[in-house]
Design a protein around this motif. Structure first.
Motif, PDB file in Angstrom:
ATOM      1  N   TRP A   1     -34.611 -15.949  21.450  1.00 38.53           N
ATOM      2  CA  TRP A   1     -33.610 -15.278  20.624  1.00 38.53           C
ATOM      3  C   TRP A   1     -34.225 -14.004  20.063  1.00 38.53           C
ATOM      4  O   TRP A   1     -35.238 -14.052  19.385  1.00 38.53           O
ATOM      5  CB  TRP A   1     -33.143 -16.201  19.499  1.00 38.53           C
ATOM      6  N   LEU A   2     -33.583 -12.888  20.395  1.00 40.29           N
ATOM      7  CA  LEU A   2     -34.098 -11.577  20.005  1.00 40.29           C
ATOM      8  C   LEU A   2     -33.374 -11.074  18.756  1.00 40.29           C
ATOM      9  O   LEU A   2     -32.149 -11.149  18.670  1.00 40.29           O
ATOM     10  CB  LEU A   2     -33.911 -10.592  21.148  1.00 40.29           C
ATOM     11  N   PRO A   3     -34.124 -10.551  17.790  1.00 39.14           N
ATOM     12  CA  PRO A   3     -33.505 -10.035  16.570  1.00 39.14           C
ATOM     13  C   PRO A   3     -32.895  -8.653  16.787  1.00 39.14           C
ATOM     14  O   PRO A   3     -33.309  -7.909  17.667  1.00 39.14           O
ATOM     15  CB  PRO A   3     -34.674  -9.954  15.593  1.00 39.14           C
ATOM     16  N   TYR A   4     -31.921  -8.342  15.974  1.00 39.70           N
ATOM     17  CA  TYR A   4     -31.335  -7.005  15.897  1.00 39.70           C
ATOM     18  C   TYR A   4     -30.825  -6.472  17.228  1.00 39.70           C
ATOM     19  O   TYR A   4     -31.218  -5.401  17.676  1.00 39.70           O
ATOM     20  CB  TYR A   4     -32.338  -6.013  15.287  1.00 39.70           C
ATOM     21  N   PRO A   5     -29.935  -7.227  17.896  1.00 42.98           N
ATOM     22  CA  PRO A   5     -29.382  -6.696  19.146  1.00 42.98           C
ATOM     23  C   PRO A   5     -28.685  -5.362  18.900  1.00 42.98           C
ATOM     24  O   PRO A   5     -28.028  -5.175  17.881  1.00 42.98           O
ATOM     25  CB  PRO A   5     -28.389  -7.774  19.588  1.00 42.98           C
ATOM     26  N   GLY A   6     -28.874  -4.443  19.813  1.00 44.49           N
ATOM     27  CA  GLY A   6     -28.259  -3.131  19.693  1.00 44.49           C
ATOM     28  C   GLY A   6     -29.056  -2.145  18.860  1.00 44.49           C
ATOM     29  O   GLY A   6     -28.727  -0.982  18.782  1.00 44.49           O
ATOM     30  N   GLN A   7     -30.130  -2.611  18.228  1.00 39.76           N
ATOM     31  CA  GLN A   7     -30.924  -1.730  17.368  1.00 39.76           C
ATOM     32  C   GLN A   7     -32.343  -1.531  17.869  1.00 39.76           C
ATOM     33  O   GLN A   7     -33.108  -0.792  17.274  1.00 39.76           O
ATOM     34  CB  GLN A   7     -30.961  -2.311  15.958  1.00 39.76           C
ATOM     35  N   SER A   8     -32.711  -2.218  18.941  1.00 42.04           N
ATOM     36  CA  SER A   8     -34.064  -2.093  19.454  1.00 42.04           C
ATOM     37  C   SER A   8     -34.065  -2.355  20.955  1.00 42.04           C
ATOM     38  O   SER A   8     -33.191  -3.063  21.463  1.00 42.04           O
ATOM     39  CB  SER A   8     -34.991  -3.093  18.755  1.00 42.04           C
ATOM     40  N   ASP A   9     -35.015  -1.773  21.661  1.00 39.77           N
ATOM     41  CA  ASP A   9     -35.162  -2.003  23.100  1.00 39.77           C
ATOM     42  C   ASP A   9     -36.077  -3.198  23.349  1.00 39.77           C
ATOM     43  O   ASP A   9     -37.126  -3.330  22.714  1.00 39.77           O
ATOM     44  CB  ASP A   9     -35.792  -0.792  23.796  1.00 39.77           C
ATOM     45  N   TYR A  10     -35.656  -4.034  24.279  1.00 45.46           N
ATOM     46  CA  TYR A  10     -36.478  -5.141  24.758  1.00 45.46           C
ATOM     47  C   TYR A  10     -36.549  -4.976  26.267  1.00 45.46           C
ATOM     48  O   TYR A  10     -35.527  -4.859  26.933  1.00 45.46           O
ATOM     49  CB  TYR A  10     -35.840  -6.489  24.416  1.00 45.46           C
ATOM     50  N   VAL A  11     -37.746  -4.948  26.823  1.00 45.46           N
ATOM     51  CA  VAL A  11     -37.932  -4.733  28.248  1.00 45.46           C
ATOM     52  C   VAL A  11     -38.510  -6.005  28.857  1.00 45.46           C
ATOM     53  O   VAL A  11     -39.449  -6.585  28.319  1.00 45.46           O
ATOM     54  CB  VAL A  11     -38.881  -3.535  28.506  1.00 45.46           C
TER      55      VAL A  11
END
Length: 79
Positions: A56-66
């Motif tokens: 589960w990734l925090p702050y969707p839409g506010q940070s890039d996850y690669v």
């Protein structure tokens, strides 16, 4: 950037990245790597169950996850 390796060590496994529902099916001993801003590390939640890993990734839409494959090539980018 911080890198977190997610591996299927005991056999085939699914790695799911939420809240977007992006799924990778891994064979035994395969892995993907999540690359992200280290300031978010304490907010990443990982749940493990037989044959699966949920991230589960925090702050969707506010940070890039690669997402990188085992050869360190980008296979997905999650926002």
């Amino acid at each position: 950037m911080m890198k977190m390796k997610l591996a299927a060590t005991d056999g085939p496994a699914r790695v799911t990245f939420e809240p977007g529902g992006v799924v990778f099916a891994l064979a035994a001993e395969e892995f993907v790597t999540l690359q992200f801003d280290p300031s978010l590390a304490s907010s990443v939640e990982i749940n493990i169950w037989p044959n699966g890993i949920s991230v589960w990734l925090p702050y969707p839409g506010q940070s890039d996850y690669v997402i990188l494959d085992s050869d360190d090539h980008e296979v997905a980018r999650l926002w």
